[in-house]
Design a protein around this motif. Structure first.
Motif, PDB file in Angstrom:
ATOM      1  N   ALA A 461      21.970  26.907  -0.083  1.00 52.89           N
ATOM      2  CA  ALA A 461      22.190  25.918  -1.150  1.00 52.89           C
ATOM      3  C   ALA A 461      20.977  25.977  -2.053  1.00 52.89           C
ATOM      4  CB  ALA A 461      22.347  24.527  -0.563  1.00 52.89           C
ATOM      5  N   VAL A 462      21.231  25.994  -3.357  1.00 50.46           N
ATOM      6  CA  VAL A 462      20.104  26.126  -4.282  1.00 50.46           C
ATOM      7  C   VAL A 462      20.156  25.090  -5.403  1.00 50.46           C
ATOM      8  CG1 VAL A 462      19.827  28.608  -3.856  1.00 50.46           C
ATOM      9  CG2 VAL A 462      21.252  27.844  -5.756  1.00 50.46           C
ATOM     10  N   ALA A 463      18.974  24.757  -5.871  1.00 45.03           N
ATOM     11  CA  ALA A 463      18.839  23.914  -7.054  1.00 45.03           C
ATOM     12  C   ALA A 463      18.471  24.846  -8.194  1.00 45.03           C
ATOM     13  CB  ALA A 463      17.738  22.891  -6.843  1.00 45.03           C
ATOM     14  N   SER A 464      19.114  24.670  -9.339  1.00 48.31           N
ATOM     15  CA  SER A 464      18.831  25.554 -10.466  1.00 48.31           C
ATOM     16  C   SER A 464      19.294  24.890 -11.755  1.00 48.31           C
ATOM     17  CB  SER A 464      19.567  26.876 -10.265  1.00 48.31           C
ATOM     18  OG  SER A 464      19.399  27.705 -11.380  1.00 48.31           O
ATOM     19  N   THR A 469      16.749  31.306 -12.329  1.00 49.04           N
ATOM     20  CA  THR A 469      15.765  31.071 -11.267  1.00 49.04           C
ATOM     21  C   THR A 469      16.337  29.949 -10.422  1.00 49.04           C
ATOM     22  OG1 THR A 469      14.614  29.382 -12.539  1.00 49.04           O
ATOM     23  CG2 THR A 469      13.791  31.629 -12.759  1.00 49.04           C
ATOM     24  N   SER A 470      15.870  29.861  -9.191  1.00 49.08           N
ATOM     25  CA  SER A 470      16.369  28.763  -8.364  1.00 49.08           C
ATOM     26  C   SER A 470      15.411  28.483  -7.227  1.00 49.08           C
ATOM     27  CB  SER A 470      17.752  29.090  -7.812  1.00 49.08           C
ATOM     28  OG  SER A 470      17.642  30.105  -6.837  1.00 49.08           O
ATOM     29  N   ASP A 471      15.521  27.303  -6.701  1.00 50.63           N
ATOM     30  CA  ASP A 471      14.733  26.929  -5.533  1.00 50.63           C
ATOM     31  C   ASP A 471      15.725  26.574  -4.435  1.00 50.63           C
ATOM     32  OD1 ASP A 471      12.607  26.377  -3.963  1.00 50.63           O
ATOM     33  OD2 ASP A 471      12.077  24.486  -4.923  1.00 50.63           O
ATOM     34  N   TRP A 472      15.326  26.761  -3.189  1.00 48.63           N
ATOM     35  CA  TRP A 472      16.264  26.390  -2.121  1.00 48.63           C
ATOM     36  C   TRP A 472      16.360  24.874  -2.068  1.00 48.63           C
ATOM     37  CZ3 TRP A 472      14.200  23.887   2.288  1.00 48.63           C
ATOM     38  CH2 TRP A 472      12.807  23.929   2.404  1.00 48.63           C
ATOM     39  N   TYR A 473      17.538  24.418  -1.810  1.00 45.19           N
ATOM     40  CA  TYR A 473      17.803  22.983  -1.846  1.00 45.19           C
ATOM     41  C   TYR A 473      17.301  22.326  -0.566  1.00 45.19           C
ATOM     42  CZ  TYR A 473      20.311  18.606  -2.498  1.00 45.19           C
ATOM     43  OH  TYR A 473      20.631  17.281  -2.654  1.00 45.19           O
ATOM     44  N   ARG A 474      16.570  21.213  -0.753  1.00 48.25           N
ATOM     45  CA  ARG A 474      16.040  20.486   0.420  1.00 48.25           C
ATOM     46  C   ARG A 474      17.182  19.702   1.049  1.00 48.25           C
ATOM     47  NH1 ARG A 474      12.602  23.873  -1.865  1.00 48.25           N
ATOM     48  NH2 ARG A 474      10.422  23.463  -1.395  1.00 48.25           N
ATOM     49  N   MET A 475      17.952  20.372   1.866  1.00 49.01           N
ATOM     50  CA  MET A 475      19.129  19.757   2.474  1.00 49.01           C
ATOM     51  C   MET A 475      18.709  18.792   3.573  1.00 49.01           C
ATOM     52  SD  MET A 475      22.417  19.960   2.202  1.00 49.01           S
ATOM     53  CE  MET A 475      22.801  21.546   1.475  1.00 49.01           C
TER      54      MET A 475
END
Ligand code: XMP
Length: 512
Positions: A461-464, A469-475
């Protein structure tokens, strides 16, 4: 329809200006700076905005304006380079600065009659503006009055009231210019006298008219994927020409759980569109059988897709038009080559010469969030409106290594559970993209008293903002926990679940 046009000189902020204008209920489109004066006259916009741009007016390659633009009598607002250019071409002085001015600057207002209406004369804490320029104006063009200056910039805003030509050295469209919206509002309503009656609904009406005009009595085809862009484009064209439109849904077998059924229900039943459902699952599976290399998979799927689409399009009869869900950012990202790319793309499979399509691209002036708004107006279901992006080759690039029907089924189940748990936690809209990957690795586990040797599933899961570009989502752990538990219990064939904590770059969002 009342509109304002932005002449684009290559600014990174052009799209933001367009958005800011449309937010004030005035329809706005971006056009190349070298649009002809005749076309401008024909389109008769209520106002014209010159965007900023990366060049200096003294550069040999710098874009120039046809001076006829100034004679149209249409109000003009130049922003940054746009202001420097109009100053230069109308006989003022622009100087190359030694140093780039970049950042916030206090605006000292000298005249608050129209463009800067509502501002305090002199300085005020709220009157700051975002500057990003190297050249600056030392002497406005004849007839222009200075409306504001800053400590380093003798001309921050100017206006020629009689000719209705204005300009600002700063960027009113960015949030770092706190009162920028007000300045644009002043231009639109005090100077251009816009009525501000544009809404998404009126956009639908004008698009419908434009599509009818373009298509006439011709037949139109549209490749439907279930993604938001093609769905909205299809719904809009359908509203315009009804049964002249045939949608082609190619089921390549790499769709997620329930997706095919939803597409058939939404478009075939609810919207009552002419929808050709091509069940090409076996054909695609045969094409990728034994292939583990991601690029080979992608190419084979892409080529096959076009081939199947063409075969079906031929069957539609004399379709002359092809609907594309192209959005404005797609156009900018691929530069001016865009149209050519689309053409060659759809010709890859060797379309017969007499089957060249004209493109119908009703969304090409819009941004993603506007397309969502439009989707809602058109009555598309929430699942489509907010659906996460999904790659063309679908699950084929999420089954790592060789693809089999069994692996696809496994992945569909795992993916469905993950998305279901994310929805239950109310996080779906917060996440740019979430999905499962079936790795090609098997590990040892124990179930009951039995040893197992099953696949590892990975969750991503990613935030973008834009997928670039993206960061991994803090699930939250609870979501990971419930997802993992359900996968182990409900999906036979997976005995280990991992969560991907890689950002892009250096990783990519998809695994293949
Ligand atoms: P990557 O993996 O390159 O993905 O970080 C960026 C975004 O693009 C999507 N993606 C695709 N979309 N066809 C598409 O329509 C494709 O072949 C494709 N490959 C990647 C990906 O899902 C992510 O949103």
């Amino acid at each position: 329809m009342e509109s304002v046009l932005i002449l684009d000189f290559g600014a990174q902020y052009s799209q933001l200006i367009a958005r800011r204008v449309r937010e004030q209920n005035v329809y706005c489109e971006i056009v190349p700076y070298n649009i002809s004066v005749e076309e401008l006259r024909e389109r008769a916009p209520q106002g014209i905005i010159f965007s900023g741009g990366p060049r200096s007016v003294y550069g040999e390659q710098s874009p120039r304006l046809d001076a006829g633009v100034f004679e149209l009598g249409i109000p003009i607002l130049g922003i940054c380079y746009g202001l420097q250019l109009l100053t230069y071409q109308l006989g003022g002085e622009v100087q190359a600065a030694q140093k780039r001015e970049y950042g916030k600057a206090a605006i000292i207002v000298d005249d608050n009659q129209d463009l800067l209406a509502g501002h305090q004369l002199g300085s005020d804490q709220s009157q700051t503006a975002w500057m990003s320029h190297s050249d600056y104006i030392t002497q406005p063009a004849p007839g222009f009055e200075i409306l504001a200056h800053t400590e380093h910039c003798p001309v921050a805003a100017v206006g020629h009231r009689q000719r209705k030509i204005f300009g600002v050295q700063f960027h009113p469209e960015v949030v770092h210019t706190p009162r920028g919206r007000e300045i644009l509002h002043n231009f639109l309503f005090n100077i251009c006298h816009c009525s501000g009656d544009w809404t998404m609904e009126s956009f639908i009406d004008t698009s419908v008219e434009a599509i009818r005009l373009q298509v006439g009595a011709g037949q139109v085809v549209c490749g439907l994927s279930g993604g938001i862009d093609s769905s909205v484009a299809a719904a809009l064209v359908h509203r315009a020409v009804g049964d002249q439109l045939t949608c082609i849904y190619v089921d390549h077998g790499f769709m997620r759980k329930g997706e095919t059924e939803q597409i058939l229900t939404t478009f075939g039943r609810d919207f009552a569109m002419k929808l050709v459902h091509v069940d090409a699952r076996q054909r695609f599976l045969d094409k990728v059988a034994g292939i583990a290399d991601p690029e080979v998979k992608r190419k084979r799927i892409g080529n096959e897709f076009i081939r199947v689409f063409e075969e079906e399009a031929v069957r539609v009869g004399d379709a002359a038009f092809l609907v594309q869900g192209t959005l404005y950012p797609d156009i900018i990202e691929s530069g001016t080559e865009h149209a050519a790319v689309i053409k060659s793309h759809h010709n890859v499979g060797g379309l017969p010469d007499d089957m060249e399509f004209d493109l119908v691209e009703p969304l090409k002036a819009l941004f993603k969030d506007e397309v969502r708004q439009l989707a809602k107006e058109l009555g598309l279901p929430e699942e489509i409106v907010y659906r996460h992006p999904f790659p063309g080759p679908g699950l084929a690039i999420r089954v790592i290594g060789e693809i089999t029907g069994e692996k696809l089924d496994l992945l569909r189940d795992v993916d469905h559970i993950f998305i279901d748990e994310i929805r239950r936690a109310g996080l779906y809209k917060d996440i740019w993209q979430a999905f499962a990957v079936l790795t090609n690795t098997r590990t040892v586990g124990v179930m009951g008293d039995e040893r197992t040797y099953d696949y590892v599933a990975a969750l991503r899961a990613v935030a973008s903002e834009d997928g670039m570009t993206s960061d991994w989502y803090r699930m939250p752990y609870e979501v990971l926990e419930s997802t993992s538990r359900r996968i182990m219990n409900e999906v036979q064939g997976v005995n280990r679940v991992v969560y991907d904590v890689s950002s892009k770059p250096p990783s990519t969002i998809e695994w293949e």
